[in-house]
Scaffold this motif. Structure first.
Motif, PDB file in Angstrom:
ATOM      1  N   SER A   1       0.621  -1.146   0.109  1.00  7.03           N
ATOM      2  CA  SER A   1       0.172  -0.101   0.043  1.00  7.03           C
ATOM      3  C   SER A   1       0.640   1.315   0.060  1.00  7.03           C
ATOM      4  O   SER A   1       0.503   2.225  -0.124  1.00  7.03           O
ATOM      5  N   ASN A   2       2.193   1.180   0.257  1.00  2.58           N
ATOM      6  CA  ASN A   2       3.029   2.500   0.358  1.00  2.58           C
ATOM      7  C   ASN A   2       4.072   2.663  -0.681  1.00  2.58           C
ATOM      8  O   ASN A   2       4.515   3.804  -0.636  1.00  2.58           O
ATOM      9  N   THR A   3       4.190   1.850  -1.609  1.00  4.78           N
ATOM     10  CA  THR A   3       5.164   1.985  -2.635  1.00  4.78           C
ATOM     11  C   THR A   3       4.536   1.441  -3.949  1.00  4.78           C
ATOM     12  O   THR A   3       3.818   0.832  -3.974  1.00  4.78           O
ATOM     13  N   LEU A   4       5.622   1.723  -5.086  1.00  8.38           N
ATOM     14  CA  LEU A   4       5.118   0.893  -6.259  1.00  8.38           C
ATOM     15  C   LEU A   4       6.341   0.049  -6.889  1.00  8.38           C
ATOM     16  O   LEU A   4       6.470   0.116  -7.921  1.00  8.38           O
ATOM     17  N   TYR A   5       7.112  -0.317  -5.874  1.00  6.09           N
ATOM     18  CA  TYR A   5       8.170  -1.186  -6.273  1.00  6.09           C
ATOM     19  C   TYR A   5       7.783  -2.605  -6.911  1.00  6.09           C
ATOM     20  O   TYR A   5       6.735  -3.037  -6.857  1.00  6.09           O
ATOM     21  N   GLU A   6       8.733  -3.114  -7.668  1.00  4.88           N
ATOM     22  CA  GLU A   6       8.467  -4.254  -8.135  1.00  4.88           C
ATOM     23  C   GLU A   6       7.705  -5.576  -7.537  1.00  4.88           C
ATOM     24  O   GLU A   6       6.811  -6.010  -8.000  1.00  4.88           O
ATOM     25  N   PRO A   7       8.177  -5.768  -6.310  1.00  3.51           N
ATOM     26  CA  PRO A   7       7.480  -7.048  -5.533  1.00  3.51           C
ATOM     27  C   PRO A   7       6.099  -6.670  -5.364  1.00  3.51           C
ATOM     28  O   PRO A   7       5.484  -7.702  -5.105  1.00  3.51           O
ATOM     29  N   LEU A   8       5.804  -5.385  -5.301  1.00  2.00           N
ATOM     30  CA  LEU A   8       4.417  -4.862  -5.136  1.00  2.00           C
ATOM     31  C   LEU A   8       3.484  -4.824  -6.300  1.00  2.00           C
ATOM     32  O   LEU A   8       2.335  -5.447  -6.092  1.00  2.00           O
ATOM     33  N   ILE A   9       3.985  -4.632  -7.470  1.00  2.00           N
ATOM     34  CA  ILE A   9       3.083  -4.794  -8.614  1.00  2.00           C
ATOM     35  C   ILE A   9       3.377  -5.613  -9.848  1.00  2.00           C
ATOM     36  O   ILE A   9       2.451  -5.558 -10.489  1.00  2.00           O
ATOM     37  N   ARG A  10       4.453  -6.413  -9.617  1.00  2.00           N
ATOM     38  CA  ARG A  10       4.835  -7.379 -10.615  1.00  2.00           C
ATOM     39  C   ARG A  10       4.189  -8.740 -10.202  1.00  2.00           C
ATOM     40  O   ARG A  10       4.487  -9.242  -8.939  1.00  2.00           O
ATOM     41  N   ILE A  11       3.055  -9.186 -10.859  1.00  3.43           N
ATOM     42  CA  ILE A  11       2.396 -10.202 -10.287  1.00  3.43           C
ATOM     43  C   ILE A  11       2.402 -11.470 -11.076  1.00  3.43           C
ATOM     44  O   ILE A  11       2.763 -11.264 -12.647  1.00  3.43           O
ATOM     45  N   PRO A  12       1.800 -12.881 -10.581  1.00  2.00           N
ATOM     46  CA  PRO A  12       1.854 -13.854 -11.575  1.00  2.00           C
ATOM     47  C   PRO A  12       0.258 -13.657 -12.508  1.00  2.00           C
ATOM     48  O   PRO A  12      -0.667 -13.240 -11.936  1.00  2.00           O
TER      49      PRO A  12
END
Length: 603
Positions: free
Chosen positions: A431-442
């Motif tokens: 909920s607080n950033t847009l780094y890859e682990p947050l927005i890169r999804i399967p």
């Protein structure tokens, strides 16, 4: 003190008084706000079970007090009060959660009063608290859609294929074995990928559930559909995937274990059948009796997956098999607290010497860190990561059961709504950033003419799912931000990544425990809590933020995003998102509010 308390009997009654106090506190803090979400009497067995546990536990204290203390001490007001306070403090420790403290303070106060002259008045009050949830009935039973939300089914059957969309809530791509993770966390997702296509570079449109699901359902970015942390509802004027399919003869059904996917937030719109598991499963996390029970004995737990699988099985067996359907399922198992899954999955990747009790305590600390931004010790973080992977495996196990139930006839899409940070950039949760682990999804699609064992290297987005499924169904949809992925699913002579497509993810001011993040992350809080947009093409990424920062990343050379440079150098057109005008308020019921507060989304 002597005139207020009149203990004349040898029997101490400390335990029974405290049992009644614990039940009253549970009713006051938990059951009352939950009433809008339950049918008449459905909480009766839960409350009776809680009372039985309290009575057994505290009756044992009465017997111990009689055996160990002289009779004059048994009748002492100070001794009784001391025992009550001591037991209350012990229960706080046993539950492993500081948030049990106010509940136990009320319980202890009630127990002290119950031993004095107000015994009968407080007994009547406690009876009222117990009877209220059993007698009161909500207007709409759980799982039923209000008439204003229900969608009329088309008179004729659709001719297209059935569709199944499963969201693995909070699952990051690089922690799935389907995407090369060294732990076997997702064998069923891997199995599905061999039957269809795996999208190597799939992206969520946001970093938490509500906006990402709204993008999945509408094909629009958060700034266009308007359902985000500054406006907690998907408004009626945006057509949804379920609505578009229902009016063209599809049967539509939603099974949700996520409290955001509910009628009050507009997320059930278009589904003729809506069933939720999150109300019942979150009782286990809220009632003190349940917290203590799980902390002491650590039995199997369910975040809703087992309940949803049973519901899907029943629905499939009862429906008209001749009508094509659109089935949506949200599996919440991988969301914190990670330890709230069956014991086998808690044990899947953790050290065999670690006790189940220790998992509960550490898991609670990890969940707090994901909500409030506080740091974790190295040991807690390591165990938390093991629990996270076990929770992902639990979600995959439920996915496997659903895949077996629906068979190979439907077009199946399995995707995540967002990922989870776990120590990257010293952050936990989402909920607080847009780094890859947050927005890169399967993201995996199978069935129909989708080629088997195919890998799509291009960047794609959640907003692409709606136009793709509508095109497959032969249904003309509204104008959207996504694209039809059918052209990417055609076999090619090479596997080069085509440049030009850019996907976006947005963050708005988080409507969650912002105060905790400001306290624990003073230097970072201005950046973490600001509105942001991330733009990604095949190799470059740019994140612009409302507090003025503008960072670029080369994901080929720096996949961990440790070495930012000026975002302008990427030449990607990113901008701080606009929340838009004020819209219709979300109709979040008191129970839903309690659950979302417990998960850290609302203050």
């Amino acid at each position: 003190m002597r005139t207020f308390f009149v203990p004349t009997q040898r029997w101490p009654t400390v335990g029974l008084a405290l049992a009644a106090g614990l039940l009253v506190a549970d009713c006051l803090f938990v059951v009352g706000p939950y009433m809008n979400g339950f049918k008449t009497g459905s909480l009766g067995p839960l409350l009776l079970g809680a009372l039985g546990m309290y009575a057994l536990l505290t009756l044992g204290l009465d017997l111990a007090l009689l055996a160990l203390a002289p009779s004059r001490l048994v009748r002492s007001v100070l001794i009784r009060m001391g025992v009550i306070l001591g037991v209350a403090a012990g229960l706080v420790a046993a539950s492993g959660e500081v948030r049990s403290l106010p509940l136990l303070a009320v319980a202890a106060l009630f127990a002290v009063l119950a031993l004095g002259r107000f015994t009968w008045p407080v007994a009547l009050i406690s009876a009222a608290f117990v009877l209220y949830p059993v007698v009161k009935s909500p207007v709409t039973p759980p799982g039923a859609l209000p008439p204003s939300v229900a969608v009329q089914q088309a008179a004729t059957y659709a001719t297209g294929p059935s569709f199944v969309v499963v969201v693995l809530d909070t699952v990051r791509a690089d922690h799935t074995s389907a995407y090369g993770y060294d732990r076997e966390t997702t064998p069923n997702l891997s199995r599905l990928a061999t039957r269809g296509a795996r999208f190597e570079r799939a992206y969520a449109t946001s970093n938490w559930s509500l906006p990402s699901h709204a993008s999945l359902f509408t094909g629009l970015l958060s700034s266009h559909h308007g359902a985000h942390s500054e406006h907690l509802k998907l408004d009626d004027h945006h057509p949804t995937l379920a609505e578009s399919l229902a009016v063209h003869g599809y049967e539509t059904a939603c099974f949700s274990s996520n409290a955001w996917i509910a009628p009050g937030t507009g997320m059930s719109r278009g589904f003729q059948l809506y069933r939720e598991s999150w109300r019942r499963t979150h009782i286990d996390w809220m009632l003190l009796a349940k917290r203590v029970y799980f902390a002491l004995w650590a039995p199997d737990r369910d975040k809703g997956g087992a309940d949803l699988v049973a519901g899907v099985r029943r629905w499939l067996s009862e429906r008209d098999a001749a009508r094509p359907y659109f089935l949506f399922v949200n599996l919440f198992e991988a969301h914190a607290p990670y330890q709230h899954v069956p014991r086998a999955f808690r044990r899947r990747f953790t050290n065999a010497d670690l006790s189940l009790r220790a998992m509960e305590v550490i898991g609670s600390r990890v969940a707090t860190a994901t909500q409030n931004g506080n740091l974790l010790s190295h040991d807690d973080a390591a165990i938390g990561l093991d629990l996270l992977d076990g929770a992902i495996a639990a979600a995959d196990a439920a996915l496997g059961e659903i895949l077996d139930l629906v068979g190979e006839d439907p077009i199946i899409v399995v995707v995540a709504d967002h990922g989870e940070l776990f120590g990257e950039h010293t952050l936990f949760g989402h909920s607080n950033t847009l780094y890859e682990p947050l927005i890169r999804i399967p993201m995996v699609m199978a069935g129909g003419t989708i080629p088997k064992g195919f890998v799509v290297p291009e960047v794609v987005s959640l907003v692409d799912i709606m136009p793709t499924l509508l095109a497959t169904a032969g249904v003309e949809g509204p104008a959207v931000d996504g694209v039809n992925l059918e052209t990417l699913l055609a076999p090619r002579d090479d596997d080069r990544v085509e440049r030009g497509r850019r996907v976006r993810a947005e963050q708005f001011f988080p409507n969650k425990g912002a105060m905790g993040w400001r306290r624990h992350r003073k230097e970072q809080s201005e950046y973490l809590l600001a509105r942001k947009e991330a733009v990604v093409d095949g190799a470059l990424k740019r994140i612009v933020s409302g507090e003025g920062s503008d960072f670029g990343y080369d994901l080929r050379l720096d996949p961990a995003e440790d070495h930012p440079f000026s975002g302008a150098q990427t030449k990607l057109d990113a901008r701080v998102p606009d929340p838009g005008a004020s819209r219709t308020a979300a109709a979040i019921d008191p129970f839903q509010m309690k659950v979302l507060q417990a998960l850290g989304y609302l203050q």
